[in-house]
Design a protein around this motif. Structure first.
Motif, PDB file in Angstrom:
ATOM      1  N   PHE A  35     -19.028  -2.436 -40.479  1.00 17.06           N
ATOM      2  CA  PHE A  35     -18.162  -1.490 -39.767  1.00 17.06           C
ATOM      3  C   PHE A  35     -16.733  -1.664 -40.243  1.00 17.06           C
ATOM      4  O   PHE A  35     -16.222  -2.788 -40.259  1.00 17.06           O
ATOM      5  N   TYR A 100     -24.279   1.967 -32.793  1.00 16.05           N
ATOM      6  CA  TYR A 100     -23.245   2.376 -33.745  1.00 16.05           C
ATOM      7  C   TYR A 100     -23.748   2.192 -35.174  1.00 16.05           C
ATOM      8  O   TYR A 100     -23.531   3.040 -36.029  1.00 16.05           O
ATOM      9  N   GLN A 104     -23.857   5.328 -37.498  1.00 18.21           N
ATOM     10  CA  GLN A 104     -22.500   5.251 -38.035  1.00 18.21           C
ATOM     11  C   GLN A 104     -22.125   6.438 -38.922  1.00 18.21           C
ATOM     12  O   GLN A 104     -21.037   7.010 -38.769  1.00 18.21           O
TER      13      GLN A 104
END
Length: 136
Positions: A35, A100, A104
């Motif tokens: 991330f 997430y 993503q």
């Protein structure tokens, strides 16, 4: 409660790369996700960013260069991220981070679309650092 779903994998390693502004998370099922700090900041689960309900989101602008200053564990189910822009609210539960990771690409594309629609920039802005803009 978020982060306590029995079947959600839990992190086995969390590693921050401050120079590249990337957070690596390895999960117990073998999946790993990378991330950007910007992604985590603009998708903060805090009420300040996501609001208190649908349609109350606040579009985060000027966060391209944001970094994570500190990662704090919250029990056995989440972390709290302290960002270099001073934002430090919102708990990133294991469930949330895993979700997430799985979504993503779609989330990022939607964010970029919302930025374009709002005429906003990812670059640092000195005025109007956040914009009231519902982007669903």
């Amino acid at each position: 409660m978020a982060g306590l779903t029995k079947d959600t994998p839990h992190p086995t390693e969390i590693k921050l790369h401050q120079q590249s502004r990337v957070l690596d998370i390895a999960f117990s099922d073998g999946k790993t996700f990378q991330f950007s700090c910007e992604f985590l900041r603009v998708h903060s689960p805090s009420a300040e960013v996501s609001g208190h309900g649908p349609g109350q989101e606040v579009l985060q602008t000027g966060k391209k260069m944001v970094n994570i200053r500190k990662i704090e564990p919250v029990g056995n189910y989440a972390i709290q991220l302290n960002f270099t822009d001073g934002h430090n609210t919102g708990l990133y539960s294991w469930d949330l981070l895993y979700n997430y990771g799985l979504n993503q690409d779609k989330m990022w594309q939607r964010y970029l679309q919302c930025m374009e629609e709002a005429g906003a920039s990812r670059e640092h802005e000195t005025k109007n650092p956040t914009m009231k803009h519902s982007c669903q």
